[in-house]
Enzyme design. Structure first.
Site, mmCIF file in Angstrom:
data_model
loop_
_atom_site.group_PDB
_atom_site.id
_atom_site.type_symbol
_atom_site.label_atom_id
_atom_site.label_comp_id
_atom_site.label_asym_id
_atom_site.label_seq_id
_atom_site.Cartn_x
_atom_site.Cartn_y
_atom_site.Cartn_z
ATOM 1 N N PRO A 90 0.812 -1.220 0.000
ATOM 2 C CA PRO A 90 0.000 0.000 0.000
ATOM 3 C C PRO A 90 0.846 1.271 0.000
ATOM 4 C CG PRO A 90 -0.765 -1.528 1.681
ATOM 5 C CD PRO A 90 0.560 -2.036 1.201
ATOM 6 N N GLU A 117 3.108 -8.515 8.560
ATOM 7 C CA GLU A 117 3.000 -7.047 8.601
ATOM 8 C C GLU A 117 3.855 -6.396 7.517
ATOM 9 O OE1 GLU A 117 0.459 -7.980 10.936
ATOM 10 O OE2 GLU A 117 0.703 -5.824 10.660
ATOM 11 N N ARG A 155 -2.297 -9.365 -20.765
ATOM 12 C CA ARG A 155 -3.287 -9.136 -21.831
ATOM 13 C C ARG A 155 -2.848 -8.031 -22.800
ATOM 14 N NH1 ARG A 155 -8.080 -9.235 -20.602
ATOM 15 N NH2 ARG A 155 -8.890 -7.690 -22.042
ATOM 16 N N ASP A 170 -10.296 -2.152 -24.550
ATOM 17 C CA ASP A 170 -10.556 -2.317 -23.118
ATOM 18 C C ASP A 170 -10.889 -0.969 -22.503
ATOM 19 O OD1 ASP A 170 -10.372 -4.930 -22.633
ATOM 20 O OD2 ASP A 170 -8.449 -4.882 -21.602
HETATM 21 N N1 LIG Z 1 -2.897 -2.221 -2.265
HETATM 22 C C1 LIG Z 1 -1.921 -3.108 -2.527
HETATM 23 O O1 LIG Z 1 -1.388 -3.172 -3.662
HETATM 24 C C2 LIG Z 1 -1.459 -4.026 -1.429
HETATM 25 C C3 LIG Z 1 -0.276 -4.766 -1.565
HETATM 26 C C4 LIG Z 1 0.124 -5.593 -0.524
HETATM 27 C C5 LIG Z 1 -0.673 -5.661 0.626
HETATM 28 N N2 LIG Z 1 -0.357 -6.426 1.699
HETATM 29 C C6 LIG Z 1 0.914 -7.071 1.873
HETATM 30 C C7 LIG Z 1 2.055 -6.088 2.007
HETATM 31 C C8 LIG Z 1 3.003 -6.691 3.002
HETATM 32 C C9 LIG Z 1 2.214 -7.680 3.819
HETATM 33 C C10 LIG Z 1 0.894 -7.882 3.138
HETATM 34 N N3 LIG Z 1 -1.822 -4.946 0.711
HETATM 35 C C11 LIG Z 1 -2.198 -4.140 -0.276
#
Ligand SMILES: NC(=O)c1ccc(NC2CCCC2)nc1
Length: 247
Positions: A90, A117, A155, A170
């Site tokens: 994230p 985590e 794709r 698309d």
């Molecule tokens: N929004 C995303 O692209 C995303 C990517 C990885 C994640 N979780 C993972 C990251 C490290 C531990 C779980 N959550 C969300």
């Protein structure tokens, strides 16, 4: 030259989804793209095959250790020397269709899918080239984001889709939302198919589809329209849509 994906994951079996069917399954079977899986647990050297440990500073959950990930990344880099390393999180750059086009232009990617985590920051600083997010929400692992990226990219590869045009049509291609789609039967209790699509006037159908794409983008995602800008002809079509849809 196939696009190569090397994924570092504790759950390699999850990626069967991509291998077993659909556009991705066919593209991988035909060698348009390659998928190689690396499990950090195979790069541990202790009897318990430890890949995670408690966080310094306390707090809930566990953190993925540097060493197994470092060795897995180094093994993948040796097998795919032209690939860059991307970590799904994230905290990464939020990807859109334009980003997927950039990613598709590269010979290969080593995708690091985290769990728990997250991973020790020193691994990211020393061995990760890019950090990507598929959207502003938290998932339990990086595997689904990795599969989302691979699906979107595969794709786009030449030959991956049956009809070359369908990738370009698309939604979110050339920055617009997709037009509505219809198929047989022509008349059902839910309604009828717009008559322009029944006739054979291909110029009119093309104009109708673009007008719908412009209008729906204007209605639902004005932010996309602002970013994209409009040609004179597109401006005219959008005005026609707005005129026809005024309450
Ligand atoms: N929004 C995303 O692209 C995303 C990517 C990885 C994640 N979780 C993972 C990251 C490290 C531990 C779980 N959550 C969300």
């Amino acid at each position: 030259m196939p696009t190569r994906f090397d994924v570092i994951t504790l759950f390699p079996d999850l990626f069967r989804i991509l291998l077993d069917q659909g556009v991705t399954g066919r593209a991988l079977a035909r060698g348009l793209a390659e998928l190689h899986l690396w499990n950090p647990r195979d790069f541990t050297h202790d009897v318990h095959r430890t890949v995670d440990d408690r966080p310094y500073g306390g707090g809930p959950g566990m953190v993925m250790k540097v060493e197994p990930l470092r060795e897995a990344i180094q093994a993948a880099r040796a097998a795919a020397p032209q690939s860059r390393v991307a970590y799904l999180s994230p905290q990464g750059r939020v990807l859109d269709q334009a980003a997927m086009l950039e990613i598709a232009a590269c010979p290969g990617w080593i995708l690091l899918a985290g769990r728990y985590e997250g991973v020790d920051e020193r691994l990211i600083e020393s061995h990760v080239d890019e950090e990507w997010s598929i959207g502003d929400y938290v998932l339990s692992g990086g595997e689904l984001p990795a599969m989302v990226v691979m699906d979107a990219v595969i794709r786009l590869l030449p030959g991956a889709l049956g009809h070359a045009d369908s990738a370009r049509q698309d939604s979110h291609m050339d920055g617009l939302l997709d037009c509505p789609h219809y198929t047989r039967p022509e008349r059902i209790e839910e309604g009828s198919v717009p008559s322009v699509l029944i006739g054979g006037d291909h110029a009119a159908i093309k104009r109708w589809r673009l007008r719908q794409a412009l209008g729906r983008t204007w209605q639902r995602r004005p932010d996309l329209l602002k970013r994209r800008g409009l040609s004179e002809a597109e401006r005219t079509l959008l005005d026609e849509f707005i005129l026809a849809h005024r309450e």
